[in-house]
Design a protein around this motif. Structure first.
Motif, PDB file in Angstrom:
ATOM      1  N   ALA A 115       0.853  -1.201   0.000  1.00 20.86           N
ATOM      2  CA  ALA A 115       0.000   0.000   0.000  1.00 20.86           C
ATOM      3  C   ALA A 115       0.883   1.243   0.000  1.00 20.86           C
ATOM      4  O   ALA A 115       1.946   1.255   0.608  1.00 20.86           O
ATOM      5  CB  ALA A 115      -0.909   0.026   1.234  1.00 20.86           C
ATOM      6  N   ASP A 116       0.409   2.257  -0.697  1.00 22.25           N
ATOM      7  CA  ASP A 116       1.074   3.571  -0.687  1.00 22.25           C
ATOM      8  C   ASP A 116       0.366   4.421   0.364  1.00 22.25           C
ATOM      9  O   ASP A 116      -0.800   4.795   0.190  1.00 22.25           O
ATOM     10  CB  ASP A 116       0.956   4.191  -2.084  1.00 22.25           C
ATOM     11  CG  ASP A 116       1.606   5.570  -2.168  1.00 22.25           C
ATOM     12  OD1 ASP A 116       1.820   6.216  -1.122  1.00 22.25           O
ATOM     13  OD2 ASP A 116       1.891   6.006  -3.305  1.00 22.25           O
ATOM     14  N   ALA A 144       6.577   4.933   7.637  1.00 20.69           N
ATOM     15  CA  ALA A 144       7.066   5.170   6.269  1.00 20.69           C
ATOM     16  C   ALA A 144       7.521   6.616   6.115  1.00 20.69           C
ATOM     17  O   ALA A 144       6.863   7.543   6.583  1.00 20.69           O
ATOM     18  CB  ALA A 144       5.967   4.857   5.261  1.00 20.69           C
ATOM     19  N   THR A 183       6.835   7.466  13.689  1.00 17.58           N
ATOM     20  CA  THR A 183       8.286   7.622  13.576  1.00 17.58           C
ATOM     21  C   THR A 183       8.539   9.028  13.075  1.00 17.58           C
ATOM     22  O   THR A 183       8.292   9.348  11.915  1.00 17.58           O
ATOM     23  CB  THR A 183       8.907   6.598  12.606  1.00 17.58           C
ATOM     24  OG1 THR A 183       8.516   5.276  13.001  1.00 17.58           O
ATOM     25  CG2 THR A 183      10.421   6.684  12.646  1.00 17.58           C
ATOM     26  N   SER A 189      11.459  12.335  13.881  1.00 21.12           N
ATOM     27  CA  SER A 189      12.896  12.533  13.671  1.00 21.12           C
ATOM     28  C   SER A 189      13.375  13.623  14.612  1.00 21.12           C
ATOM     29  O   SER A 189      12.571  14.466  15.036  1.00 21.12           O
ATOM     30  CB  SER A 189      13.145  12.975  12.219  1.00 21.12           C
ATOM     31  OG  SER A 189      14.435  13.545  12.086  1.00 21.12           O
ATOM     32  N   LYS A 239       8.334  16.757   9.506  1.00 20.12           N
ATOM     33  CA  LYS A 239       8.532  16.186  10.848  1.00 20.12           C
ATOM     34  C   LYS A 239       8.098  17.185  11.927  1.00 20.12           C
ATOM     35  O   LYS A 239       7.567  16.781  12.969  1.00 20.12           O
ATOM     36  CB  LYS A 239       9.993  15.771  11.052  1.00 20.12           C
ATOM     37  CG  LYS A 239      10.473  14.675  10.087  1.00 20.12           C
ATOM     38  CD  LYS A 239       9.763  13.340  10.296  1.00 20.12           C
ATOM     39  CE  LYS A 239      10.393  12.230   9.450  1.00 20.12           C
ATOM     40  NZ  LYS A 239       9.700  10.938   9.588  1.00 20.12           N
ATOM     41  N   PRO A 274      14.058   9.414  16.033  1.00 25.11           N
ATOM     42  CA  PRO A 274      15.422   8.895  15.902  1.00 25.11           C
ATOM     43  C   PRO A 274      16.392  10.003  15.506  1.00 25.11           C
ATOM     44  O   PRO A 274      16.013  10.980  14.856  1.00 25.11           O
ATOM     45  CB  PRO A 274      15.309   7.869  14.767  1.00 25.11           C
ATOM     46  CG  PRO A 274      13.846   7.639  14.544  1.00 25.11           C
ATOM     47  CD  PRO A 274      13.170   8.912  14.973  1.00 25.11           C
ATOM     48  N   GLY A 275      17.646   9.804  15.905  1.00 23.31           N
ATOM     49  CA  GLY A 275      18.727  10.650  15.394  1.00 23.31           C
ATOM     50  C   GLY A 275      19.263  10.010  14.132  1.00 23.31           C
ATOM     51  O   GLY A 275      18.499   9.747  13.203  1.00 23.31           O
ATOM     52  N   ALA A 276      20.566   9.716  14.081  1.00 17.52           N
ATOM     53  CA  ALA A 276      21.143   9.068  12.894  1.00 17.52           C
ATOM     54  C   ALA A 276      21.168   7.565  13.119  1.00 17.52           C
ATOM     55  O   ALA A 276      21.886   7.063  13.991  1.00 17.52           O
ATOM     56  CB  ALA A 276      22.546   9.583  12.650  1.00 17.52           C
ATOM     57  N   ILE A 277      20.370   6.861  12.350  1.00 11.08           N
ATOM     58  CA  ILE A 277      20.266   5.400  12.455  1.00 11.08           C
ATOM     59  C   ILE A 277      20.733   4.819  11.125  1.00 11.08           C
ATOM     60  O   ILE A 277      20.354   5.322  10.059  1.00 11.08           O
ATOM     61  CB  ILE A 277      18.789   4.984  12.710  1.00 11.08           C
ATOM     62  CG1 ILE A 277      18.157   5.779  13.869  1.00 11.08           C
ATOM     63  CG2 ILE A 277      18.688   3.481  12.924  1.00 11.08           C
ATOM     64  CD1 ILE A 277      18.722   5.541  15.235  1.00 11.08           C
ATOM     65  N   ILE A 299      18.094   5.148   4.086  1.00 14.09           N
ATOM     66  CA  ILE A 299      17.682   6.539   3.860  1.00 14.09           C
ATOM     67  C   ILE A 299      18.874   7.488   3.992  1.00 14.09           C
ATOM     68  O   ILE A 299      18.896   8.557   3.384  1.00 14.09           O
ATOM     69  CB  ILE A 299      16.533   6.927   4.842  1.00 14.09           C
ATOM     70  CG1 ILE A 299      15.602   7.982   4.232  1.00 14.09           C
ATOM     71  CG2 ILE A 299      17.041   7.421   6.169  1.00 14.09           C
ATOM     72  CD1 ILE A 299      14.322   8.259   5.066  1.00 14.09           C
TER      73      ILE A 299
HETATM   74  P1  NAD Z   1      14.170   3.319   4.855  1.00  9.51           P
HETATM   75  O1  NAD Z   1      14.341   4.016   3.554  1.00  9.51           O
HETATM   76  O2  NAD Z   1      14.880   2.037   5.073  1.00  9.51           O
HETATM   77  O3  NAD Z   1      12.636   3.070   5.169  1.00  9.51           O
HETATM   78  C1  NAD Z   1      11.595   3.871   4.700  1.00  9.51           C
HETATM   79  C2  NAD Z   1      10.439   2.963   4.383  1.00  9.51           C
HETATM   80  O4  NAD Z   1       9.300   3.728   3.992  1.00  9.51           O
HETATM   81  C3  NAD Z   1      10.758   2.021   3.220  1.00  9.51           C
HETATM   82  O5  NAD Z   1      10.302   0.720   3.560  1.00  9.51           O
HETATM   83  C4  NAD Z   1       9.931   2.589   2.086  1.00  9.51           C
HETATM   84  O6  NAD Z   1       9.541   1.627   1.129  1.00  9.51           O
HETATM   85  C5  NAD Z   1       8.731   3.105   2.852  1.00  9.51           C
HETATM   86  N1  NAD Z   1       7.920   4.045   2.084  1.00  9.51           N
HETATM   87  C6  NAD Z   1       8.340   5.150   1.409  1.00  9.51           C
HETATM   88  N2  NAD Z   1       7.294   5.746   0.812  1.00  9.51           N
HETATM   89  C7  NAD Z   1       6.201   5.002   1.116  1.00  9.51           C
HETATM   90  C8  NAD Z   1       4.816   5.091   0.788  1.00  9.51           C
HETATM   91  N3  NAD Z   1       4.362   6.084  -0.002  1.00  9.51           N
HETATM   92  N4  NAD Z   1       3.987   4.145   1.264  1.00  9.51           N
HETATM   93  C9  NAD Z   1       4.431   3.131   2.046  1.00  9.51           C
HETATM   94  N5  NAD Z   1       5.730   3.003   2.382  1.00  9.51           N
HETATM   95  C10 NAD Z   1       6.594   3.918   1.914  1.00  9.51           C
HETATM   96  O7  NAD Z   1      14.591   4.383   5.956  1.00  9.51           O
HETATM   97  P2  NAD Z   1      14.394   4.383   7.545  1.00  9.51           P
HETATM   98  O8  NAD Z   1      15.556   5.112   8.083  1.00  9.51           O
HETATM   99  O9  NAD Z   1      14.103   3.029   8.053  1.00  9.51           O
HETATM  100  O10 NAD Z   1      13.113   5.329   7.692  1.00  9.51           O
HETATM  101  C11 NAD Z   1      11.983   4.990   8.491  1.00  9.51           C
HETATM  102  C12 NAD Z   1      11.459   6.247   9.162  1.00  9.51           C
HETATM  103  O11 NAD Z   1      12.445   6.724  10.093  1.00  9.51           O
HETATM  104  C13 NAD Z   1      11.183   7.419   8.220  1.00  9.51           C
HETATM  105  O12 NAD Z   1       9.979   8.055   8.620  1.00  9.51           O
HETATM  106  C14 NAD Z   1      12.357   8.347   8.469  1.00  9.51           C
HETATM  107  O13 NAD Z   1      12.036   9.699   8.200  1.00  9.51           O
HETATM  108  C15 NAD Z   1      12.606   8.102   9.937  1.00  9.51           C
HETATM  109  N6  NAD Z   1      13.928   8.494  10.410  1.00  9.51           N
HETATM  110  C16 NAD Z   1      15.053   7.836  10.013  1.00  9.51           C
HETATM  111  C17 NAD Z   1      16.289   8.243  10.513  1.00  9.51           C
HETATM  112  C18 NAD Z   1      17.560   7.562  10.150  1.00  9.51           C
HETATM  113  O14 NAD Z   1      18.626   8.049  10.539  1.00  9.51           O
HETATM  114  N7  NAD Z   1      17.555   6.469   9.433  1.00  9.51           N
HETATM  115  C19 NAD Z   1      16.356   9.320  11.400  1.00  9.51           C
HETATM  116  C20 NAD Z   1      15.192   9.967  11.778  1.00  9.51           C
HETATM  117  C21 NAD Z   1      13.977   9.540  11.284  1.00  9.51           C
END
Ligand code: NAD
Length: 268
Positions: free
Chosen positions: A65-66, A94, A151, A153, A170, A196-199, A203
């Motif tokens: 699903a989107d 997402a 989720t 940030s 965010k 989250p911070g930097a994970i 992405i």
């Molecule tokens: P990621 O790119 O691995 O995961 C993002 C997920 O969202 C993917 O599975 C992608 O397919 C999905 N997605 C994107 N557009 C979509 C849509 N229209 N419908 C359904 N799914 C969709 O990256 P992540 O780091 O795991 O990100 C997850 C969340 O964590 C995000 O909201 C991101 O903003 C947040 N975040 C990540 C970090 C980090 O450092 N990695 C830090 C702060 C916040």
């Protein structure tokens, strides 16, 4: 003990096929929840994750699903109803980045990020709350009628040059979460966020994969390491469980101290 925390509960994780979402799916399943693993693309990953959980005696269902599309969101929750018999925990996770300098940012880049990171989370949360109300409270499952976890940030509070669309989404999510929490708490619906911070995920691969980039990034993290998806997933399990039953409208920062103005460590 942890294995029983979410026994009998039904969860849905958007963007559950990679990164933080994948770790949350796994952790919720390990804590006893049945899980809908939402994916946009990457069906193979979603199927692999679900199959792994089922092979360990759990329950997991991949559903495409989107989240930025209202009809897709509704279908996603219909699938949870049909396949898991309802929903108790929704992790609206997402998210995307479409980075550009402010004056170079196209309207398309702006809209895409707002559509997924803010409107997508709104649509999922709205579907969730409607379903929680229809189901009614079952105290054998949980003290709450339902739990929504966003989720977010650190960029819900830290401005981010070159990423105005992401920070705006965010920042908007922070007040969406708090307004929902205030509006819905009397119905025993708990709404919270994880920032989250930097994970280490796809992405932000550019920010941690090479040694030079990682050293620059570590300057921003007082705790001295880049985060792992599991750091976030552990908090998601706690926020979903009755152990956090009195936690309402709160953002839990999982950032190794990134929001503590680390540039001021040397006295400013
Ligand atoms: P990621 O790119 O691995 O995961 C993002 C997920 O969202 C993917 O599975 C992608 O397919 C999905 N997605 C994107 N557009 C979509 C849509 N229209 N419908 C359904 N799914 C969709 O990256 P992540 O780091 O795991 O990100 C997850 C969340 O964590 C995000 O909201 C991101 O903003 C947040 N975040 C990540 C970090 C980090 O450092 N990695 C830090 C702060 C916040």
């Amino acid at each position: 003990m942890t294995a029983q925390l979410l026994q009998g509960q039904r969860a849905l994780v958007t963007g559950g096929n990679s990164g933080i979402g994948e770790a949350i799916v796994q952790a919720l399943a390990d804590a006893g929840a049945a899980v809908v693993v939402n994916f946009l693309s990457g069906e193979e990953d979603a199927k692999r994750i679900a199959a792994g959980i089922e092979a360990n005696g759990g329950r997991a269902v991949p559903v495409q699903a989107d989240v930025s599309k209202p009809d897709d969101c509704k279908r996603l929750f219909d699938a949870a109803d049909k396949q898991l018999g309802g929903i108790d925990i929704v992790v609206a996770n997402a998210g995307i980045q479409r980075d550009a300098a402010f004056t170079e940012m196209s309207l398309e880049q702006w809209r895409e990020v707002i559509d997924v990171n803010l409107t997508g989370q709104f649509l999922c949360a709205q579907n969730a709350v409607r379903r929680f109300r229809k189901q009614g409270l079952d105290q054998h499952r949980s003290a709450a009628l339902g739990k929504v976890i966003f989720t977010s940030s650190v960029h819900q509070v830290i401005p981010w040059a070159g990423h105005a669309n992401y920070a705006a989404a965010k920042g908007g999510l922070k007040l969406l979460m708090e307004s929902m929490a205030q509006e819905l708490a009397s119905e025993k619906i708990r709404v919270n966020a994880i920032a989250p911070g930097a994970i280490k995920t796809d992405i932000n691969r550019d920010a941690w994969e090479s040694k030079g980039a990682r050293e620059d990034l570590l300057q921003l993290i007082p705790y001295g390491r880049v985060g792992e998806p599991e750091d976030v997933a552990n908090v998601a399990v706690w926020l979903a469980s009755d152990q956090s039953d009195y936690v309402v409208g709160t953002t839990v920062f999982v950032d190794g101290g990134m929001r503590l103005y680390p540039a001021f460590r040397e006295g400013g």
